[in-house]
Motif scaffolding. Structure first.
Motif, PDB file in Angstrom:
ATOM      1  N   THR A  96       0.818  -1.211   0.000  1.00 15.78           N
ATOM      2  CA  THR A  96       0.000   0.000   0.000  1.00 15.78           C
ATOM      3  C   THR A  96       0.854   1.263   0.000  1.00 15.78           C
ATOM      4  OG1 THR A  96      -1.792  -1.136   1.166  1.00 15.78           O
ATOM      5  CG2 THR A  96      -1.789   1.274   1.235  1.00 15.78           C
ATOM      6  N   SER A  97       1.857   1.301   0.884  1.00 18.57           N
ATOM      7  CA  SER A  97       2.721   2.481   0.929  1.00 18.57           C
ATOM      8  C   SER A  97       3.596   2.576  -0.320  1.00 18.57           C
ATOM      9  CB  SER A  97       3.591   2.448   2.192  1.00 18.57           C
ATOM     10  OG  SER A  97       4.479   1.338   2.162  1.00 18.57           O
ATOM     11  N   GLY A  98       4.040   1.399  -0.801  1.00 17.34           N
ATOM     12  CA  GLY A  98       4.860   1.384  -2.014  1.00 17.34           C
ATOM     13  C   GLY A  98       4.091   1.868  -3.234  1.00 17.34           C
ATOM     14  N   LEU A  99       2.806   1.497  -3.309  1.00 19.01           N
ATOM     15  CA  LEU A  99       1.993   1.934  -4.443  1.00 19.01           C
ATOM     16  C   LEU A  99       1.813   3.452  -4.441  1.00 19.01           C
ATOM     17  CD1 LEU A  99      -0.786  -0.795  -4.740  1.00 19.01           C
ATOM     18  CD2 LEU A  99       0.953  -0.208  -6.442  1.00 19.01           C
ATOM     19  N   GLU A 100       1.778   4.061  -3.258  1.00 19.04           N
ATOM     20  CA  GLU A 100       1.686   5.514  -3.193  1.00 19.04           C
ATOM     21  C   GLU A 100       2.907   6.146  -3.849  1.00 19.04           C
ATOM     22  OE1 GLU A 100       1.156   6.670   0.831  1.00 19.04           O
ATOM     23  OE2 GLU A 100      -0.852   5.791   1.023  1.00 19.04           O
ATOM     24  N   TYR A 101       4.076   5.551  -3.626  1.00 16.67           N
ATOM     25  CA  TYR A 101       5.297   6.076  -4.233  1.00 16.67           C
ATOM     26  C   TYR A 101       5.292   5.839  -5.747  1.00 16.67           C
ATOM     27  CZ  TYR A 101      10.164   6.971  -5.291  1.00 16.67           C
ATOM     28  OH  TYR A 101      11.309   7.482  -5.835  1.00 16.67           O
ATOM     29  N   VAL A 102       4.984   4.609  -6.146  1.00 16.98           N
ATOM     30  CA  VAL A 102       4.940   4.273  -7.570  1.00 16.98           C
ATOM     31  C   VAL A 102       3.938   5.173  -8.293  1.00 16.98           C
ATOM     32  CG1 VAL A 102       4.270   2.482  -9.225  1.00 16.98           C
ATOM     33  CG2 VAL A 102       5.726   1.894  -7.270  1.00 16.98           C
ATOM     34  N   ASN A 103       2.813   5.438  -7.666  1.00 18.57           N
ATOM     35  CA  ASN A 103       1.768   6.254  -8.274  1.00 18.57           C
ATOM     36  C   ASN A 103       2.230   7.679  -8.538  1.00 18.57           C
ATOM     37  OD1 ASN A 103      -1.121   6.473  -9.055  1.00 18.57           O
ATOM     38  ND2 ASN A 103      -1.154   8.006  -7.423  1.00 18.57           N
ATOM     39  N   ARG A 104       3.169   8.180  -7.736  1.00 17.91           N
ATOM     40  CA  ARG A 104       3.656   9.548  -7.907  1.00 17.91           C
ATOM     41  C   ARG A 104       4.717   9.656  -9.005  1.00 17.91           C
ATOM     42  NH1 ARG A 104       3.874   9.399  -2.224  1.00 17.91           N
ATOM     43  NH2 ARG A 104       6.157   9.324  -2.273  1.00 17.91           N
ATOM     44  N   HIS A 105       5.343   8.533  -9.354  1.00 14.99           N
ATOM     45  CA  HIS A 105       6.484   8.601 -10.262  1.00 14.99           C
ATOM     46  C   HIS A 105       6.295   7.849 -11.581  1.00 14.99           C
ATOM     47  CE1 HIS A 105       9.371  10.628  -7.570  1.00 14.99           C
ATOM     48  NE2 HIS A 105       8.676  10.051  -6.609  1.00 14.99           N
ATOM     49  N   PHE A 106       5.274   7.011 -11.702  1.00 16.08           N
ATOM     50  CA  PHE A 106       5.100   6.210 -12.918  1.00 16.08           C
ATOM     51  C   PHE A 106       3.653   6.299 -13.392  1.00 16.08           C
ATOM     52  CE2 PHE A 106       8.764   4.535 -10.757  1.00 16.08           C
ATOM     53  CZ  PHE A 106       9.644   4.233 -11.775  1.00 16.08           C
ATOM     54  N   TYR A 107       3.497   6.464 -14.724  1.00 19.80           N
ATOM     55  CA  TYR A 107       2.184   6.607 -15.334  1.00 19.80           C
ATOM     56  C   TYR A 107       2.094   5.607 -16.484  1.00 19.80           C
ATOM     57  CZ  TYR A 107       2.286  10.765 -12.494  1.00 19.80           C
ATOM     58  OH  TYR A 107       2.385  11.614 -11.422  1.00 19.80           O
ATOM     59  N   TYR A 108       1.117   4.733 -16.407  1.00 17.63           N
ATOM     60  CA  TYR A 108       1.009   3.611 -17.349  1.00 17.63           C
ATOM     61  C   TYR A 108       0.184   4.038 -18.562  1.00 17.63           C
ATOM     62  CZ  TYR A 108       0.886  -1.313 -18.695  1.00 17.63           C
ATOM     63  OH  TYR A 108       1.060  -2.518 -19.344  1.00 17.63           O
ATOM     64  N   ILE A 109       0.760   3.892 -19.741  1.00 21.98           N
ATOM     65  CA  ILE A 109       0.111   4.261 -21.000  1.00 21.98           C
ATOM     66  C   ILE A 109      -0.380   2.994 -21.682  1.00 21.98           C
ATOM     67  CG2 ILE A 109       0.458   5.309 -23.281  1.00 21.98           C
ATOM     68  CD1 ILE A 109       2.712   7.004 -22.010  1.00 21.98           C
ATOM     69  N   THR A 110      -1.678   2.906 -21.935  1.00 17.95           N
ATOM     70  CA  THR A 110      -2.206   1.691 -22.555  1.00 17.95           C
ATOM     71  C   THR A 110      -3.463   2.011 -23.333  1.00 17.95           C
ATOM     72  OG1 THR A 110      -2.897  -0.603 -22.143  1.00 17.95           O
ATOM     73  CG2 THR A 110      -3.662   1.063 -20.570  1.00 17.95           C
ATOM     74  N   SER A 111      -3.771   1.153 -24.275  1.00 19.21           N
ATOM     75  CA  SER A 111      -5.009   1.256 -25.049  1.00 19.21           C
ATOM     76  C   SER A 111      -5.671  -0.106 -25.075  1.00 19.21           C
ATOM     77  CB  SER A 111      -4.707   1.722 -26.478  1.00 19.21           C
ATOM     78  OG  SER A 111      -5.867   1.662 -27.271  1.00 19.21           O
ATOM     79  N   ASN A 112      -6.939  -0.134 -24.711  1.00 20.40           N
ATOM     80  CA  ASN A 112      -7.636  -1.414 -24.622  1.00 20.40           C
ATOM     81  C   ASN A 112      -8.343  -1.806 -25.909  1.00 20.40           C
ATOM     82  OD1 ASN A 112      -6.971  -1.749 -21.854  1.00 20.40           O
ATOM     83  ND2 ASN A 112      -8.635  -0.351 -21.282  1.00 20.40           N
ATOM     84  N   ASP A 113      -8.524  -0.855 -26.827  1.00 18.27           N
ATOM     85  CA  ASP A 113      -9.347  -1.159 -27.996  1.00 18.27           C
ATOM     86  C   ASP A 113      -8.589  -1.151 -29.320  1.00 18.27           C
ATOM     87  OD1 ASP A 113      -8.844   1.502 -28.016  1.00 18.27           O
ATOM     88  OD2 ASP A 113     -10.924   2.158 -28.231  1.00 18.27           O
ATOM     89  N   HIS A 114      -7.284  -0.851 -29.290  1.00 18.58           N
ATOM     90  CA  HIS A 114      -6.532  -0.892 -30.544  1.00 18.58           C
ATOM     91  C   HIS A 114      -5.039  -0.987 -30.230  1.00 18.58           C
ATOM     92  CE1 HIS A 114      -6.102   3.352 -29.426  1.00 18.58           C
ATOM     93  NE2 HIS A 114      -5.068   3.413 -30.245  1.00 18.58           N
TER      94      HIS A 114
END
Length: 564
Positions: A397-415
């Protein structure tokens, strides 16, 4: 008239339903034939009613015009006084501007009175001559009110003194006389001053004086433009360069304190003014610069100022591999040899030690799966159960708070995204989140979108060019993971370490990369070799070489061989 404008527009491929003065729309001769909506009226045409027209396409931005009719002119010639008045007050006024009695007399200037509205005011007269005959007179009051002979022919002031292949354009009569005072007698000015903005219209009446002086301008091969340094002066300079051609134009740039030739004469004298004209520089070519333009940047680089390569913070790697912001990095290696894992350690270390933020395009991993890999690098513990203690739910939980501040996941579900789509999302992430790095892992998950008859080599070259342009524009470092082509095993059954030329698709991966890494695992020795095989700027960004790491399973990170 109607038939004439129809024929003139037809020469440009433009046809209208009617040709009355006003606004019209039609198809574009440049782009409509290639569009899906071939009948879309994307071209706006304005007919001015005097035989001229202008147009612009709202799809391809094509513009153009046909000038108004050439009408016969009956010029009104001014009559100069037989005994022009030349008062001491007039000479003193010129002297205050650095211009001598001799220059005033040679130019034929005199004092007079003219009506400005209902008021008759004292003013100075500047006769315009063409082939020795007076064709116009321009009048100026002390408070800079101007008027000209009504109905006179527009010519360039002092055009009769242009007898060679060189001409100097300034912005007013006083600037012409200032250069005359400095010994430069081939200077001219337009009678109607500078425009507020450059419009580049062929039928602009402000430049009628040029057309009327064409016979005297035919032999000119060097045009020195020394107009004022304010916005109208710059607009006039652009208009003149457009008409004469930049290839034969030279530019004089005045500083803010002395914005024109007369101001330089008053402040610094004849010799400085003359040197300013003699030191004129060729009109700059778009996209071509002189290295002196970057002198401050060179000194900043020498003294370690400005953007500097970043030492990541991974023991053993920093002396060989640094990250210069805004560069393009290629990472390759045989599948399952740890290249993604090693790159994740690089990005997490940059986040932890330097505060970097990243956009991640990694379609081979689901978002939760990629998050678990980042958590391992951040918490230095396994995510899954095994021989070593795993991270706790509270740590996740605490680690995800850090990851959330520094990494942004780019994805497309439909193409399947194209490189343009990925870079667009990365650009938005720059603006909203301030990312400094982008990871594309792997390249073969990008939609190829190759044009017909385009080879893969051409496609890869174009793709890399787009990435590098994004790097430079947004100062973002991009890592692309690309698999090598199918590798053959040696006589012992082992797969040798590939090189950057082995990457599937094109040698451009090596040729156009700023930095290149190869990750290769030795399963028998349980080590991982990392080869830095491309460094564009040695030694500033590192140097080529080969390092050996071992994977610390308990802490989920790579450590240099021999470190425990």
């Amino acid at each position: 008239m109607t038939r004439d404008i129809r024929e003139r527009l037809a020469e440009h491929g433009i046809r209208l339903k009617d040709y009355a003065a006003g606004e019209h729309v039609t198809t574009c001769p440049e782009c409509s034939h290639a569009r899906k909506k071939k009948t879309d009226p994307c071209l706006s045409v304005k007919i001015d009613g005097e035989g001229g027209a202008t147009w612009i396409c709202h799809h391809c931005d094509m513009t153009g015009n046909v000038p108004c009719f050439e009408k016969p002119h009956k010029w009104k010639r001014p009559t100069l006084p037989e005994k022009p008045k030349k008062s001491d007050a007039m000479y003193d006024w010129f002297k205050g501007r650095g211009i001598s009695r001799e220059t005033v007399d040679a130019a034929g200037c005199y004092a007079t009175e003219e009506y400005y509205g209902s008021d008759k005011k004292s003013c100075v007269a500047f006769p315009y001559r063409l082939d020795g005959k007076p064709v116009n007179v321009k009048y100026r009051t002390r408070d800079k009110q101007f008027k000209q002979t009504q109905g006179a022919q527009r010519t360039l002031y002092n055009i009769d003194n242009v007898t060679g292949d060189e001409i100097v354009f300034v912005e007013g009569e006083m600037d012409v006389l200032a250069l005359w005072e400095a010994g430069i007698k081939n200077a001219v000015s337009l009678p109607d001053g500078a425009p507020k903005e450059a419009k580049f219209r062929d039928d602009d009446k402000r430049f009628e004086a040029l057309r009327n002086c064409l016979p005297k301008l035919e032999g000119v091969t060097k045009v020195i433009i020394a107009t004022d340094s304010d916005e109208p002066g710059q607009a006039l300079a652009a208009e003149l360069a457009h008409r004469f051609g930049k290839d034969r134009c030279w530019r004089v740039m005045w500083d803010e304190a002395t914005k024109d030739a007369n101001a330089v004469l008053k402040a610094w004298g004849k010799e400085t003014l003359k040197a300013s004209i003699e030191d004129a520089e060729p009109w700059p070519i778009d996209g071509v610069y002189r290295f002196e333009d970057f002198g401050s940047a060179v000194l900043d680089m020498y003294h370690g100022r400005g953007p500097q390569p970043v030492r990541i913070g991974i023991d053993g790697l920093d002396d060989f591999y640094k990250v210069m912001p805004g560069t393009f990095h290629i990472v390759t290696g045989i599948p399952n040899h740890g290249k993604s894992n090693f790159l994740e350690q690089i990005t997490m270390t940059l986040a932890e030690k330097h505060g970097w933020k990243f956009g991640i395009f990694s379609p081979e991993h689901k978002p939760a799966q990629y998050a678990s890999r980042l958590l391992e690098k951040h918490l230095k513990k396994p995510f899954y159960d095994g021989p070593n203690p795993r991270m706790t739910p509270e740590e996740i939980t605490s680690g995800l708070e850090y990851v959330n501040r520094h990494f942004y996941y780019i994805t497309s579900n439909d193409h399947t995204p194209t490189i343009d789509w990925i870079l667009e999302k990365a650009q938005l992430s720059c603006l909203k989140y301030g990312i400094k790095g982008l990871v594309i892992d792997p390249y073969n998950e990008i939609e190829a979108g190759r044009k017909k008859n385009q080879t893969e080599t051409e496609f890869v070259s174009q793709l890399i060019s787009k990435i590098k342009r994004f790097c430079r524009t947004h100062d973002v470092t991009v890592w692309v993971v690309a698999h090598p082509a199918k590798m053959h095993r040696d006589q012992n059954g082992d797969q040798p370490m590939p090189d950057l030329y082995s990457i599937s698709g094109s040698a451009h991966w090596f040729n156009k990369a700023d930095m290149g890494l190869i990750v290769h695992r030795n399963f028998e020795e349980k080590t991982t070799a990392v080869a830095i095989s491309k460094v564009k700027e040695i030694p500033a960004w590192g140097c080529t070489g080969k390092l050996t790491f071992w994977f610390d399973g308990a802490h989920r990170v790579y450590k240099p061989s021999g470190a425990f």
